[in-house]
Design an enzyme around this catalytic site. Structure first.
Site, PDB file in Angstrom:
ATOM      1  N   SER A 254     -81.786 -32.160   1.321  1.00  0.00           N
ATOM      2  CA  SER A 254     -81.950 -33.426   0.618  1.00  0.00           C
ATOM      3  C   SER A 254     -80.904 -33.572  -0.473  1.00  0.00           C
ATOM      4  CB  SER A 254     -83.337 -33.498  -0.001  1.00  0.00           C
ATOM      5  OG  SER A 254     -83.405 -32.541  -1.045  1.00  0.00           O
ATOM      6  N   LYS A 255     -80.726 -34.803  -0.850  1.00  0.00           N
ATOM      7  CA  LYS A 255     -79.777 -35.158  -1.893  1.00  0.00           C
ATOM      8  C   LYS A 255     -80.073 -34.415  -3.193  1.00  0.00           C
ATOM      9  CE  LYS A 255     -77.790 -39.727  -1.727  1.00  0.00           C
ATOM     10  NZ  LYS A 255     -78.054 -41.125  -1.732  1.00  0.00           N
ATOM     11  N   ARG A 256     -81.360 -34.188  -3.428  1.00  0.00           N
ATOM     12  CA  ARG A 256     -81.741 -33.590  -4.708  1.00  0.00           C
ATOM     13  C   ARG A 256     -81.118 -32.219  -4.923  1.00  0.00           C
ATOM     14  NH1 ARG A 256     -87.128 -33.022  -4.084  1.00  0.00           N
ATOM     15  NH2 ARG A 256     -86.949 -34.470  -2.346  1.00  0.00           N
ATOM     16  N   GLN A 257     -80.888 -31.494  -3.819  1.00  0.00           N
ATOM     17  CA  GLN A 257     -80.375 -30.134  -3.987  1.00  0.00           C
ATOM     18  C   GLN A 257     -78.860 -30.023  -3.810  1.00  0.00           C
ATOM     19  OE1 GLN A 257     -82.521 -26.845  -2.584  1.00  0.00           O
ATOM     20  NE2 GLN A 257     -84.505 -27.811  -2.782  1.00  0.00           N
ATOM     21  N   GLY A 258     -78.183 -31.147  -3.720  1.00  0.00           N
ATOM     22  CA  GLY A 258     -76.722 -31.067  -3.593  1.00  0.00           C
ATOM     23  C   GLY A 258     -76.192 -32.281  -2.871  1.00  0.00           C
TER      24      GLY A 258
END
Ligand code: GLU
Length: 486
Positions: A254-258
């Site tokens: 996901s975007k949240r992790q990179g």
């Protein structure tokens, strides 16, 4: 294998997701390996998700990666158009065919009725909300009347209950679904546009797609597609569902992790060779330990049989390592041209560095960098005088007798004529000998004086690259500035 035709069929969201890149790459490799065709089809039938410039952006990212397709929206082909939004009439026609055979039906239910149905099913604790086939039972005349009075409608798939839908997936093996768990999927929406399922199947058939290679998230849609193929009496393609991409904690990537957009990686200085190599290994291996690949070798080695079922972890350290490896293996002149392009984006854009100077930096730094921008940012001292001096090293290495020794170096260096690296080394060794001191007593403060840092390539490489005059100038500046730090 004959007439291999595969497609990458993204819905344009604004950028190319790395998961999308993996899907595109596997399709590309499979096509190239088997002398097939690789097709780009844009699935843009969800008008609520329209993003300006998304298709151009996607195409630019694919091209940057070298994933050239044989047919597609901008280049055409025998089965176009390749943008689904330009094929609306086709889907309408096929929807009518299904209706006439009883495999699809008009549904005039209002959003209010559907919502009430959903709530009721929720109260009954049904595992999933399903349409109750209410409109399947409308008479011909009722349907006519509603159509004539322009009541909004959708067209739904008529899923026959109590059936097993079984298919062989090239990666997952035999997959089985129960038709009781499949909703009467909307095929044509009230705006006249098809849903993904309808457009996808019709196009895969009309475009003669032989293998559908796509992400695992589409596996649960496949039984609906199988039903459509059966209802149309069309030959089914071979399905191959690629494993999910996971974050290191095994959650869905996901975007949240990179970063997830190819363009973000590009902007950060990752090279396409490294990204392709990295993405190829997300769910596939050749059956050995080899990790470094160029595109040609990937094409040669790729097979669907060696794609894993289990999720593939996105390990950024590995990508960084591959970037470094690919960079190191590039010929110097290519690195030089990349470095010059990069310099144009920096504060040094206006300076005129000679090729030989930059090549010297490349030789000195090649084993120490992972990215082209590090040829500048990890060693700015080659491009400008040090702005400051690493304090820890100053405290450790700038001793009371250092200024005296540095002055000796200046004296000795001044006598040199166009010195090479060995000449600097010889001169320094001489002073160490004469003063009966270790070379380190000279090298550490000298490195600090010329680069401001305590680490970097060999000191004599640095001296040679900077040149005698610059070295002397920098030692003199350090002699003035460093004592003020103590
Ligand atoms: N349009 C779908 C997507 O955005 C395509 C899925 C498929 O390949 O069937 O990924």
């Amino acid at each position: 294998m004959e007439n291999i035709r595969v497609r990458f069929a993204p819905s344009p969201t604004g950028y190319l997701h790395v998961g999308g890149l993996r899907t595109a790459l596997y399709n590309y490799l499979f096509a190239r390996k088997n002398n097939g065709k690789f097709i780009l089809r844009i699935e843009d039938t969800d008008r609520s998700r329209y993003v300006e410039g998304a298709v151009e952006n996607l195409i630019a990212s694919l091209k940057w990666c070298g994933l050239n397709y044989d047919e597609g929206p901008d280049i055409g082909g025998a089965y176009g158009p390749y943008m689904q939004s330009q094929r609306i009439d086709i889907y309408q026609k096929y929807a009518q065919e299904l209706i006439s055979k009883g495999y699809a039906y008009y549904c005039f239910c209002t959003p209010e009725r559907l919502e009430a149905l959903r709530k009721e099913q929720q109260l009954q604790k049904l595992p999933q909300a399903k349409y109750d086939k209410h409109c399947l039972h409308l008479s011909k005349s009722e349907i006519e009347e509603k159509l004539n009075s322009k009541i909004p409608y959708v067209i739904r798939l008529n899923v026959e209950p109590n059936q097993k839908i079984i298919f062989d997936d090239a990666i997952r093996g035999t997959v089985e679904f129960d038709s009781n768990n499949i909703d009467d999927q909307i095929l044509i929406k009230s705006d006249g546009y098809p849903t993904y399922h309808m457009a996808n199947v019709v196009d895969d058939h009309l475009m003669k797609i032989s293998h559908v290679i796509r992400g695992e998230e589409w596996l649960s849609s496949t039984p609906k597609h199988i039903l459509l193929y059966n209802y149309f009496n069309w030959e089914k393609p071979i399905f191959a569902h690629l494993p999910l991409l996971l974050n290191p904690d095994r959650s869905k990537l996901s975007k949240r992790q990179g970063d997830v957009a190819v363009e973000d990686y590009r902007a950060k200085g990752y090279m396409k060779e490294a990204l392709i190599n990295f993405v190829a290994l997300l769910g596939w291996n050749a059956g050995d330990d080899k990790e470094f690949y160029y595109m040609d070798e990937l094409i040669e080695k790729f097979s669907l049989e060696r794609v894993n079922k289990s999720g593939a972890v996105f390990d950024i350290d590995k990508l960084n390592w591959l970037n470094a490896e690919h960079l190191r293996k590039k010929p110097d002149d290519e690195i030089l041209s990349m470095l010059k392009d990069y310099i144009k984006t920096t504060e040094f854009a206006d300076k005129n560095f000679s090729d030989s100077f930059l090549l010297n930096i490349i030789h000195a730094m090649k084993e120490r960098v992972s990215f082209v921008h590090e040829f500048v940012n990890n060693c700015k001292y080659f491009y400008e005088e040090p702005k400051d001096y690493e304090l820890k090293s100053v405290e450790k290495n700038w001793k009371d007798d250092t200024p005296e020794l540095m002055k000796k170096l200046v004296e000795r260096f001044s006598l040199l004529n166009n010195p090479k690296k060995e000449d600097f080394e010889y001169a320094l060794n001489k002073i160490a000998e004469e003063h009966n001191i270790s070379k380190g007593k000279l090298i550490h403060p000298l490195r600090l004086a010329v680069s401001g840092q305590s680490t970097g390539p060999g000191i004599f490489d640095i001296l040679f690259i900077l040149g005698k005059d610059e070295v002397i100038k920098r030692i003199n500046i350090a002699l003035e500035k460093i004592p003020q730090l103590l």
